[in-house]
Scaffold this motif. Sequence first.
Motif, PDB file in Angstrom:
ATOM      1  N   ARG A 140      -8.642   1.756  -4.365  1.00 33.34           N
ATOM      2  CA  ARG A 140      -7.522   2.873  -4.399  1.00 33.34           C
ATOM      3  C   ARG A 140      -8.413   4.083  -3.769  1.00 33.34           C
ATOM      4  N   MET A 156       0.456  -7.258   5.507  1.00 29.83           N
ATOM      5  CA  MET A 156       0.862  -6.740   3.950  1.00 29.83           C
ATOM      6  C   MET A 156      -0.507  -5.935   3.437  1.00 29.83           C
ATOM      7  N   HIS A 157       0.012  -4.822   2.511  1.00 32.46           N
ATOM      8  CA  HIS A 157      -1.277  -4.079   2.152  1.00 32.46           C
ATOM      9  C   HIS A 157      -0.817  -3.960   0.803  1.00 32.46           C
ATOM     10  N   ASP A 158      -2.008  -4.265  -0.328  1.00 32.46           N
ATOM     11  CA  ASP A 158      -1.922  -3.988  -1.479  1.00 32.46           C
ATOM     12  C   ASP A 158      -3.369  -3.369  -1.956  1.00 32.46           C
ATOM     13  N   THR A 159      -3.356  -2.536  -3.145  1.00 28.13           N
ATOM     14  CA  THR A 159      -4.456  -1.905  -3.667  1.00 28.13           C
ATOM     15  C   THR A 159      -5.027  -2.372  -4.870  1.00 28.13           C
ATOM     16  N   LYS A 161      -7.264  -1.197  -8.548  1.00 23.21           N
ATOM     17  CA  LYS A 161      -7.843   0.033  -9.199  1.00 23.21           C
ATOM     18  C   LYS A 161      -9.184   0.340  -8.755  1.00 23.21           C
ATOM     19  N   HIS A 167      -8.922  -6.568 -11.602  1.00 19.52           N
ATOM     20  CA  HIS A 167      -7.677  -6.098 -10.939  1.00 19.52           C
ATOM     21  C   HIS A 167      -7.685  -6.717  -9.691  1.00 19.52           C
ATOM     22  N   LYS A 171      -5.069  -9.385  -7.894  1.00 19.53           N
ATOM     23  CA  LYS A 171      -4.524  -9.242  -6.574  1.00 19.53           C
ATOM     24  C   LYS A 171      -4.816 -10.382  -5.557  1.00 19.53           C
ATOM     25  N   LEU A 174      -2.578 -13.127  -6.684  1.00 22.23           N
ATOM     26  CA  LEU A 174      -1.125 -12.723  -6.360  1.00 22.23           C
ATOM     27  C   LEU A 174      -0.784 -13.402  -4.862  1.00 22.23           C
ATOM     28  N   HIS A 175      -1.720 -12.797  -3.995  1.00 23.63           N
ATOM     29  CA  HIS A 175      -1.586 -13.258  -2.688  1.00 23.63           C
ATOM     30  C   HIS A 175      -2.127 -14.352  -2.034  1.00 23.63           C
TER      31      HIS A 175
ATOM     32  N   THR B  15       2.598   0.812 -15.950  1.00 20.19           N
ATOM     33  CA  THR B  15       1.691   1.675 -16.889  1.00 20.19           C
ATOM     34  C   THR B  15       0.375   0.716 -16.569  1.00 20.19           C
ATOM     35  N   LYS B  16       0.458  -0.517 -16.460  1.00 22.42           N
ATOM     36  CA  LYS B  16      -0.753  -1.207 -16.468  1.00 22.42           C
ATOM     37  C   LYS B  16      -1.336  -1.248 -15.114  1.00 22.42           C
ATOM     38  N   GLU B  17      -0.579  -1.394 -14.154  1.00 21.62           N
ATOM     39  CA  GLU B  17      -0.912  -1.586 -12.779  1.00 21.62           C
ATOM     40  C   GLU B  17      -1.406  -0.204 -12.183  1.00 21.62           C
ATOM     41  N   TYR B  18      -0.719   1.018 -12.585  1.00 28.22           N
ATOM     42  CA  TYR B  18      -1.083   2.169 -11.770  1.00 28.22           C
ATOM     43  C   TYR B  18      -1.825   3.151 -12.508  1.00 28.22           C
ATOM     44  N   LEU B  19      -1.514   3.304 -14.012  1.00 29.85           N
ATOM     45  CA  LEU B  19      -1.966   4.671 -14.602  1.00 29.85           C
ATOM     46  C   LEU B  19      -3.340   4.222 -15.033  1.00 29.85           C
ATOM     47  N   ASP B  22      -6.395   7.480 -19.381  1.00 29.54           N
ATOM     48  CA  ASP B  22      -6.097   8.838 -19.867  1.00 29.54           C
ATOM     49  C   ASP B  22      -4.791   9.531 -19.244  1.00 29.54           C
ATOM     50  N   ASP B  39       1.206   5.110  -5.055  1.00 28.67           N
ATOM     51  CA  ASP B  39       1.383   5.371  -3.589  1.00 28.67           C
ATOM     52  C   ASP B  39       2.565   4.194  -2.971  1.00 28.67           C
ATOM     53  N   PHE B  41       1.862   2.530  -0.572  1.00 31.00           N
ATOM     54  CA  PHE B  41       1.149   0.947  -0.307  1.00 31.00           C
ATOM     55  C   PHE B  41       1.039   0.459  -1.510  1.00 31.00           C
ATOM     56  N   SER B  42       0.813   0.940  -2.545  1.00 31.31           N
ATOM     57  CA  SER B  42       0.633   0.127  -3.987  1.00 31.31           C
ATOM     58  C   SER B  42       1.960  -0.497  -4.357  1.00 31.31           C
ATOM     59  N   VAL B  44       3.872  -2.445  -3.159  1.00 30.34           N
ATOM     60  CA  VAL B  44       4.047  -3.871  -2.748  1.00 30.34           C
ATOM     61  C   VAL B  44       3.682  -4.993  -3.910  1.00 30.34           C
ATOM     62  N   SER B  45       2.791  -4.550  -4.912  1.00 33.77           N
ATOM     63  CA  SER B  45       2.462  -5.427  -6.026  1.00 33.77           C
ATOM     64  C   SER B  45       3.629  -5.429  -6.937  1.00 33.77           C
ATOM     65  N   ARG B  48       6.342  -7.515  -5.405  1.00 32.70           N
ATOM     66  CA  ARG B  48       6.173  -8.886  -5.414  1.00 32.70           C
ATOM     67  C   ARG B  48       6.164  -9.499  -6.976  1.00 32.70           C
TER      68      ARG B  48
END
Lengths: 415, 86
Positions: A140, A156-159, A161, A167, A171, A174-175, B15-19, B22, B39, B41-42, B44-45, B48
């Motif tokens: 990210r 496709m794009h994924d990110t 952490k 993580h 991913k 997942l893909h 929460t788990k995926e993006y945060l 803190d 964002d 882009f993100s 997509v997960s 899915r």
Amino acid sequence: MAFSGKVRAAYQAQLKGIEDAGLFKRERFIHSPQAADIEVEFPAGSSLKKVINMCANNYLGLSSHPDVVAAAHEGLDTRGYGMSSVRFICGTQDIHRELESRVTAFLGTEDTLLFPSCMDANAGVFEAILSKDDVMISDRLVHASLIDGIRLCPAMHDTYKHSDMGHLEEKLQLHSAKRLKVAITDGVFSMDGDTAKLDAMAALCEKYDAMLLVDESHASGFIGKTGRGTHEKCGVVGKIDIITTTFGKALGGASGGCVSGRRELVELCRQRARPYLFSNTIAPVVVSGVLKVMEILSASTERRDKLEKNAAYWRKGLTEAGFVLKEGDTPIVPVMLFNAKLAQDFSLALYEEGIYAMGFFFPVVPQSQARIRTQISAGHEIHHLDRALEAFKKVGKKFDILGRTKQEIIAKYGM
Amino acid sequence: MPIEGLKDIVLNYVTKEYLEDDSEPLTYDTPLISGGIVDSFSMVSLKRFLENKYAISIPDEDATPEAFDSVNKVADLVERFVAKKG
């Protein structure tokens, strides 16, 4: 007239919006070659000021090295100024191919293709090698140029952490049904100065049959024992499928970049990458300079060794003075101030003391992560670093942040 | 028709995926994309994840940043496609 008063007013409003948000960028004019000591006109129109440069990407101090300058002169005399053509018409000289071979050997890859810049390399590489059936999985915090390249590609794009290998693995799972998968990271992250876990990434990519792409712009020439880059530091030379990097930072600092990696991928870039196909490549004079840089770096590790010592000295000095730093061991040393206005005021106060170091704040870095990013060079001598340390201490004292924790600085200045 | 627990499933995933650890906790109405938490882009997960979990397919033209801009909106979208499935 197409540019009517109404249209102009709309653009002026946009510019004012940028200024009101405190995000307006103003250039500072440097009247000397790039080096540790520079002469700067700032603000525009004021008399020149001699300052120590603590914010260049001139990691190896080669931007104005006499041997590089001499080689560039020679290149200008023997190969001319411009090519007036893209590579595949009549814009390729022997020295372009020679540089590609030298870079391939230096990075330990299979082949290399030059681009006008690494921004262009990143803009072109994904679209050239991937299709809509594929997936790109990026850290990210990757550089904006990788984001732009990703946007231009139909895959496709994924990110995942930042630097979170668990993580990334999720991913990749997942893909797993995708035709091709590419994990994407910076080698050294330019804002924090931390290093990607390329050994873990290479292992995950092998396990899940994914390719690995690394942007080594802030690493090539000085990270790793012989300066090959992050892949050398992490012990995975030969396991990175695609490296993109720049000649605009440590490797002479002029311009240019490349895609280096698996032969077939590089060849596809030669066939399809639009910035390669539709733009002149690196000018002969710059190619000649970079060839000399490669020669210097292949002969000795003296410069990257000095850089490593300088960076450790600088980090230790700042830590002992009581600044909050981002952890790391690269020449990118961020001094954390957290508050955007404090970062700007601190930078101006340093400039008054003869130190040129820039404040960075949102949106370049996350909210409440404002900082002064310092960048150390092999061109710095200990006396430069000592003088800069004195200035940092003086300004740190003025703003009363020495010895204070993150929480205390935020309590005093806000997020 | 509301799906039991759907909003909390979405909220927990986001929460788990993006945060980051803190970060401020989310509510069902927190703007996710326009608020800079996710964002585009993100996204997509999350898409899915929902498609796999509820055995639906959300076409790209429906998976807009607006439709993913809060837990409530995401839940509406999922319910719509689950209902379509019959």
